[in-house]
Motif scaffolding. Structure first.
Motif, PDB file in Angstrom:
ATOM      1  N   LYS A 198      -8.429   5.981  -9.970  1.00  0.00           N
ATOM      2  CA  LYS A 198      -8.936   4.923  -8.629  1.00  0.00           C
ATOM      3  C   LYS A 198      -7.639   3.902  -8.776  1.00  0.00           C
ATOM      4  O   LYS A 198      -7.878   3.099  -7.697  1.00  0.00           O
ATOM      5  N   GLU A 199      -6.363   4.303  -8.982  1.00  0.00           N
ATOM      6  CA  GLU A 199      -5.566   2.685  -8.454  1.00  0.00           C
ATOM      7  C   GLU A 199      -4.516   3.648  -7.709  1.00  0.00           C
ATOM      8  O   GLU A 199      -4.537   5.112  -7.403  1.00  0.00           O
ATOM      9  N   MET A 200      -4.217   2.967  -6.359  1.00  0.00           N
ATOM     10  CA  MET A 200      -3.888   2.908  -5.029  1.00  0.00           C
ATOM     11  C   MET A 200      -2.086   3.370  -5.920  1.00  0.00           C
ATOM     12  O   MET A 200      -1.782   2.798  -6.582  1.00  0.00           O
ATOM     13  N   TYR A 201      -1.875   4.550  -5.040  1.00  0.00           N
ATOM     14  CA  TYR A 201      -0.229   4.664  -5.119  1.00  0.00           C
ATOM     15  C   TYR A 201       0.303   5.271  -3.761  1.00  0.00           C
ATOM     16  O   TYR A 201      -0.679   5.395  -3.163  1.00  0.00           O
ATOM     17  N   LEU A 202       1.890   4.472  -3.733  1.00  0.00           N
ATOM     18  CA  LEU A 202       2.205   5.491  -2.275  1.00  0.00           C
ATOM     19  C   LEU A 202       2.633   6.553  -1.766  1.00  0.00           C
ATOM     20  O   LEU A 202       3.146   6.811  -2.905  1.00  0.00           O
ATOM     21  N   SER A 203       1.788   6.964  -1.327  1.00  0.00           N
ATOM     22  CA  SER A 203       2.204   8.957  -0.549  1.00  0.00           C
ATOM     23  C   SER A 203       2.900   9.359   0.184  1.00  0.00           C
ATOM     24  O   SER A 203       3.338  10.254   0.000  1.00  0.00           O
ATOM     25  N   GLN A 204       3.421   8.067   0.939  1.00  0.00           N
ATOM     26  CA  GLN A 204       3.989   8.676   1.991  1.00  0.00           C
ATOM     27  C   GLN A 204       5.046   7.356   2.263  1.00  0.00           C
ATOM     28  O   GLN A 204       4.292   5.923   2.723  1.00  0.00           O
ATOM     29  N   ILE A 205       6.260   7.498   3.063  1.00  0.00           N
ATOM     30  CA  ILE A 205       6.575   5.776   3.219  1.00  0.00           C
ATOM     31  C   ILE A 205       7.308   6.115   4.801  1.00  0.00           C
ATOM     32  O   ILE A 205       7.031   7.332   5.129  1.00  0.00           O
ATOM     33  N   HIS A 206       6.849   5.196   5.306  1.00  0.00           N
ATOM     34  CA  HIS A 206       7.916   4.858   6.594  1.00  0.00           C
ATOM     35  C   HIS A 206       9.186   5.236   6.919  1.00  0.00           C
ATOM     36  O   HIS A 206       9.980   4.477   6.017  1.00  0.00           O
ATOM     37  N   PRO A 207       9.998   4.972   7.735  1.00  0.00           N
ATOM     38  CA  PRO A 207      11.314   5.380   8.045  1.00  0.00           C
ATOM     39  C   PRO A 207      12.126   4.248   7.714  1.00  0.00           C
ATOM     40  O   PRO A 207      10.778   3.092   8.696  1.00  0.00           O
ATOM     41  N   ARG A 208      13.182   3.855   7.739  1.00  0.00           N
ATOM     42  CA  ARG A 208      13.991   3.146   7.565  1.00  0.00           C
ATOM     43  C   ARG A 208      13.082   1.769   6.579  1.00  0.00           C
ATOM     44  O   ARG A 208      13.944   1.228   6.185  1.00  0.00           O
ATOM     45  N   ILE A 209      12.444   2.373   5.454  1.00  0.00           N
ATOM     46  CA  ILE A 209      11.896   1.823   4.520  1.00  0.00           C
ATOM     47  C   ILE A 209      12.390   2.201   2.917  1.00  0.00           C
ATOM     48  O   ILE A 209      12.093   3.148   3.042  1.00  0.00           O
ATOM     49  N   THR A 210      12.323   1.289   2.019  1.00  0.00           N
ATOM     50  CA  THR A 210      13.064   1.853   1.060  1.00  0.00           C
ATOM     51  C   THR A 210      11.759   1.963  -0.452  1.00  0.00           C
ATOM     52  O   THR A 210      10.548   0.788   0.202  1.00  0.00           O
ATOM     53  N   VAL A 211      11.640   2.199  -0.806  1.00  0.00           N
ATOM     54  CA  VAL A 211      10.870   2.070  -1.885  1.00  0.00           C
ATOM     55  C   VAL A 211      10.707   0.503  -2.516  1.00  0.00           C
ATOM     56  O   VAL A 211       9.314   0.261  -2.853  1.00  0.00           O
TER      57      VAL A 211
END
Lengths: 271, 348
Positions: A198-211
């Motif tokens: 149940k820990e949150m993770y990054l599943s999708q990233i918006h354009p022009r943004i880096t991890v």
């Protein structure tokens, strides 16, 4: 290639896609009402849109000013009261609800009450409103965080996400099994919750943004989906709908406010 | 009976008579149709020591707290002007130690009034909140903010809140008759519960209508006359908030308020002009139109979209048919009386 779009338009679309056809949906003010209108127009024509003030099954003509804004729809199908809006949620009739976030921790627990000490707040935020009860009993909850922050520890625990993670929410016996937040949207990406931890993770990233830019906002070691995707480019149809329905939403809060104040000043002077 | 139970009063008279220092005062409206003029009059009459209840304590609470009328607040949601850089009267008063706030969720707050309205001493609320600081962190309600009991039927723990029965409710509605039958439609929110839980009720309305209108649309009446203490006719009485069917939210005046509310000095300047500076709503609207013209207010008047009439009709309205015969017995009145006489039913 579709026409140019704004980040805000992309955010509305990401939220709208969480509404499925035939679902009962509790909308919050701001981005979710525009998302609800978009979903109803393009993806989920049989969704029943509801507001906690008792406005049930409405077709928004304008973006709602707040949760009791009956002026923004031309009539609606069922006028009930706030008490019944929550008891129908408690009984399991609400599929998805939308909440704004001040602070969020890694398990999707929320603070919308204060920054700093509760009794002598550095910043007094709105409070629970309907949030605590909705995230408790809606089958799914979608979180939108446009100005808030990720924290290790909430300054005030307003609304329950997955508590201490794992199966602690289900085990508490306080909530319907399987309920809880399913997605968190920020201006940088979309986060989801691991089915086991149940820990949150990054599943999708918006354009022009880096991890790396996403990681900078998060005080713990954020997990990233193996198949991390970029948020899909809006279609012309989606952009046109949002821009006509809620131009201020397309502009984003700051620009819309600036343009509105400039116009108000002009009106005030003009008489 | 010819007793005229007319409750129509001026706003000044109603607040003088029914809102007292130290009262528990509940704002009946929820987000829309805020009883702005009744709130302003409480401020102008300098009530002190109020315990204020407001479901969504936004514009109304900012004005009352900013004026120093309340030292306790029960609410679920408060306003913050100007985002992170701004502030609010509530935040300033909490930090100054002049206001104690008890936070509930929307449902819990409303449930306290629903319990009060029905005469119960407590009511069950949704147990999920046990996991939160709303349950754990308490202000002036202390132990009595929540209590957990065991359900006698299922054996499960239940979260409960105590009933609330405020001393007085001030509330704005679309229309009422002079007896106090108050009609309200739109987002029903918690308006009826707030009023009916209270010991006294002061109503302001956009218009006072004939009793006939009320009788032909009783489904719109949310507060019955016998519970009401005062009725005040106040057109534009909720400005800058909106009243469905009368006017939209006044974004201009609301914007002016929001620009000023972020600081104590700003709020005071705004209130000096728009609350203290206008002795009643007529003066307020006059000042508004004088300063900004009538274009803004004209632009937010509602266009009609009438509710389809509900037919409250019946096949007949007297026991006697068109031929003067009783519908079941089949006799005329004189035949009936003759029969009563013949059967020895009449006492000479």
């Amino acid at each position: 290639m579709s026409k140019p779009y704004t980040l805000q338009e992309l955010l509305v679309i990401a939220v709208a896609k969480e509404i499925h056809d035939h679902e009962n949906v509790i909308l919050g003010v701001g981005l979710p009402t525009t998302a609800g209108a978009l979903a109803k127009a393009l993806y989920a024509p049989h969704a029943t849109l509801m507001m906690e003030s008792g406005i049930i099954d409405f077709e928004p003509l304008l973006p709602l000013n707040h949760i009791a804004d009956a002026h923004s729809c031309r009539g609606f199908s069922y006028a009930t009261d706030l008490f019944s809006a929550f008891t129908m949620t408690y009984r399991g009739f609400v599929d998805v609800c939308f909440l704004g976030v001040g602070q969020v921790d890694k398990y999707g627990n929320l603070n919308t009450t204060c920054i700093g000490d509760y009794y002598k707040p550095k910043m007094r935020l709105p409070g629970s409103g309907g949030a605590c009860d909705f995230i408790s009993y809606a089958k799914r909850t979608v979180l939108t965080m446009l100005g808030g922050e990720f924290v290790e520890r909430l300054d005030y625990f307003t609304s329950p996400g997955y508590l201490d993670g794992g199966n602690s929410r289900d085990q508490s016996g306080l909530f319907p099994v399987g309920s809880g937040p399913t997605m968190l949207l920020t201006t940088k990406g979309v986060f989801r919750f691991d089915p086991v931890t149940k820990e949150m993770y990054l599943s999708q990233i918006h354009p022009r943004i880096t991890v790396e830019q996403v990681r900078k906002d998060v005080p713990w070691n954020l997990k990233i989906a193996d198949d991390l995707k970029e948020s899909p480019r809006p279609t012309d149809e989606e952009i046109d709908f949002i821009r006509r329905f809620a131009p201020a939403m397309s502009a984003g809060r700051e620009l819309a406010m600036e343009l509105t104040i400039a116009n108000l000043m002009k009106q005030g002077k003009g008489g | 009976m010819a007793i005229e139970n007319n409750k129509v009063m001026s706003v000044h008279g109603a607040i003088s008579k029914f809102v007292h220092d130290g009262d528990e005062l509940v704002i009946g409206n929820y987000t829309v149709g805020t009883c702005a003029e009744l709130v302003y009059e409480v401020v102008r009459q300098c009530r002190k020591g109020l315990t204020l209840y407001s479901q969504s304590g936004i514009f109304d609470v900012e004005v009352l707290v900013g004026a120093g009328c309340a030292d306790k607040l029960v609410s679920t949601y408060v306003l913050r002007a100007g985002g992170k850089k701004g502030g609010s009267a509530v935040e300033r008063a909490m930090n100054a130690g002049t206001l104690q706030v008890e936070d509930y969720t929307n449902f819990q707050y409303n449930a306290r009034l629903v319990a009060g309205m029905h005469g119960f001493s407590y009511i069950q609320v949704l147990e999920g909140a046990i996991a939160t600081d709303i349950f754990r962190k308490r202000s002036f309600m202390g132990e009595n903010k929540f209590r957990i009991i065991k359900c006698p039927y299922t054996g499960k723990d239940q979260l409960t809140v105590p009933a609330a029965n405020p001393d007085v409710c001030i509330v704005h509605v679309q229309r009422a008759d002079k007896y106090g039958n108050a009609q309200y439609w739109g987002a029903l929110g918690s308006v009826a519960a707030a009023a009916l839980a209270s010991k006294r009720i002061v109503i302001s309305c956009e218009e006072i209508v004939e009793h006939d209108i009320i009788q032909s649309s009783p489904h719109l009446t949310i507060i019955p006359a016998y519970r009401v203490d005062a009725v005040c006719e106040v057109p534009w009485g909720a400005n800058p908030t909106e009243v469905l069917g009368y006017y939209n939210m006044d974004q201009f005046m609301y914007g002016l308020f929001m620009m000023m509310d972020g600081t104590a000095a700003g709020l005071k300047t705004w209130m000096d002009e728009w609350v203290y500076g206008c002795e009643n709503r007529v003066a307020y609207i006059d000042h508004y139109v004088q300063k900004f013209g009538s274009k803004i207010l004209d632009g937010i008047r509602c266009k009609p979209f009438y509710s389809a009439p509900a037919n409250y009709g019946s096949a007949f309205t007297t026991r006697w048919d068109n031929d003067g015969r009783e519908r079941a017995i089949g006799m005329t009145l004189s035949e009936f009386e003759q029969t009563l006489k013949e059967r020895g039913k009449l006492y000479e």
